[in-house]
Design an enzyme around this catalytic site. Structure first.
Site, PDB file in Angstrom:
ATOM      1  N   GLU A   1      -0.989  -8.748   4.807  1.00  0.00           N
ATOM      2  CA  GLU A   1      -0.842  -8.937   6.259  1.00  0.00           C
ATOM      3  C   GLU A   1      -2.195  -8.951   6.967  1.00  0.00           C
ATOM      4  OE1 GLU A   1      -0.653  -6.172   4.741  1.00  0.00           O
ATOM      5  OE2 GLU A   1      -1.055  -4.434   6.025  1.00  0.00           O
TER       6      GLU A   1
ATOM      7  N   HIS B   1      -3.520  -5.709   0.935  1.00  0.00           N
ATOM      8  CA  HIS B   1      -2.866  -5.941   2.233  1.00  0.00           C
ATOM      9  C   HIS B   1      -2.784  -7.427   2.572  1.00  0.00           C
ATOM     10  CE1 HIS B   1      -2.560  -1.777   3.810  1.00  0.00           C
ATOM     11  NE2 HIS B   1      -3.578  -1.559   2.983  1.00  0.00           N
TER      12      HIS B   1
ATOM     13  N   CYS C   1       0.841  -1.201   0.000  1.00  0.00           N
ATOM     14  CA  CYS C   1       0.000   0.000   0.000  1.00  0.00           C
ATOM     15  C   CYS C   1       0.880   1.257   0.000  1.00  0.00           C
ATOM     16  CB  CYS C   1      -0.980  -0.064   1.168  1.00  0.00           C
ATOM     17  SG  CYS C   1      -2.377   1.065   0.991  1.00  0.00           S
TER      18      CYS C   1
END
Lengths: 217, 90
Positions: A196, A194, A86
């Site tokens: 994660e 994302h 990002c």
């Protein structure tokens, strides 16, 4: 294996990355403050999401001059694994480790939703846990994720196999449906989604796990 | 050392979509002005720079315009420099 997670003033996904790596996958992580000048003992670098330096001027434009990024540049040139998520992807383009730029979403809205992606791992060392054509679902959360480069550059990136992640339903107007790019050597990956946030079953979906788990291969 | 006043105008390259400009153009129509055919949003940066002479000021301003204030992948920039204020050359 120790992963360095960069922290700028305004980073806000640094702890998510640590939870995904250390909490979910058991990979040791350490936070690296932006003023640090060395990466001693670091085996991989993650530039997390957020709003580095308030994203003043342009997203990633000020972060690019952070002392720690000089070290990251040398680390990447030596083949070290570097992942920009990002705002981290925006920083990688601003610093020239990946081509192009991320601009305001075509629809102007900040988009926060799951996105379907197609994976073309090619030589990208971060994506070797996926097969060509895999469909995965990762959250996106950005206002400026519209990938922009000129048509000749896009063709060259596609011919080189550097467009490693594409949106199945383009949410932001990115040219070529680009969601993630690799450098030619495959050690640097930048992506708007994302991974994660898709590692812990408690937060919905684990499609991001193979990406971060690639560090354990 | 003289202080040079400068103004850097940063605009999106013509080939780059400007959704914020389009939205603003639509708002102009809602204000009753229907004739706006094109509206592009850029940035103007005003700065004052101390430099030994005008040529030095010019090259330093070009450097920050090209490497910091604008991203040449998506933006163009123009630079205007004013002569130092008279007060600074008593």
């Amino acid at each position: 294996m120790t992963v360095g997670v960069l922290v700028f003033p305004g980073s806000n996904c640094d702890r998510d990355v640590r939870w995904a790596l250390q909490g979910c996958l058991g990979v040791s992580t350490t936070f690296l403050w932006h003023e640090q000048r060395h990466l001693d003992g670091i085996d991989a670098v993650v530039i997390p999401g957020g709003f580095s330096y308030g994203d003043y001027l342009r997203c990633g434009a000020i972060a690019r001059f952070a002392p720690v990024l000089e070290a990251v540049k040398a680390f990447a040139a030596a083949g070290g694994p570097v992942l920009g998520i990002c705002n981290g992807f925006q920083v990688l383009t601003e610093m020239g480790l990946l081509p192009g730029a991320l601009t305001r979403n075509a629809g102007l809205h900040f988009i926060c939703e799951p996105a379907e992606l197609r994976v073309s791992p090619g030589a990208c060392r971060w994506l070797q846990g996926y097969a060509e054509g895999d469909a995965i679902r990762l959250p996106i959360a950005h206002g400026e994720g519209r990938y922009q480069c000129d048509p000749d550059d896009l063709r060259r990136l596609e011919d080189n196999g550097q467009v490693v992640l594409r949106y199945a339903a383009n949410p932001n107007g990115s040219v070529g449906d680009v969601a993630g790019l690799s450098n030619p050597a495959g050690n640097v990956l930048g992506l708007m989604p994302h991974p994660e946030r898709a590692c812990d079953p408690a937060t919905g979906g684990v499609d991001g796990r193979p990406l971060l788990a690639s560090l354990l291969r | 050392m003289p202080t040079f006043h400068a103004r850097v105008q940063v605009s999106l390259r013509p080939s780059v979509l400007d959704p914020a400009g389009e939205a603003t153009r639509a708002a102009a129509a809602r204000l009753g002005v229907d004739g706006v055919r094109r509206l592009r949003i850029g940035k103007a940066i005003e700065l004052e720079l101390e430099a030994a002479d005008r040529a030095t000021a010019q090259s330093q301003l070009e450097l920050i315009s090209d490497r910091l204030l604008a991203n040449p992948v998506i933006e163009n920039w123009t630079l205007e420099i004013s002569e130092p204020a008279a007060a600074e050359h008593p």
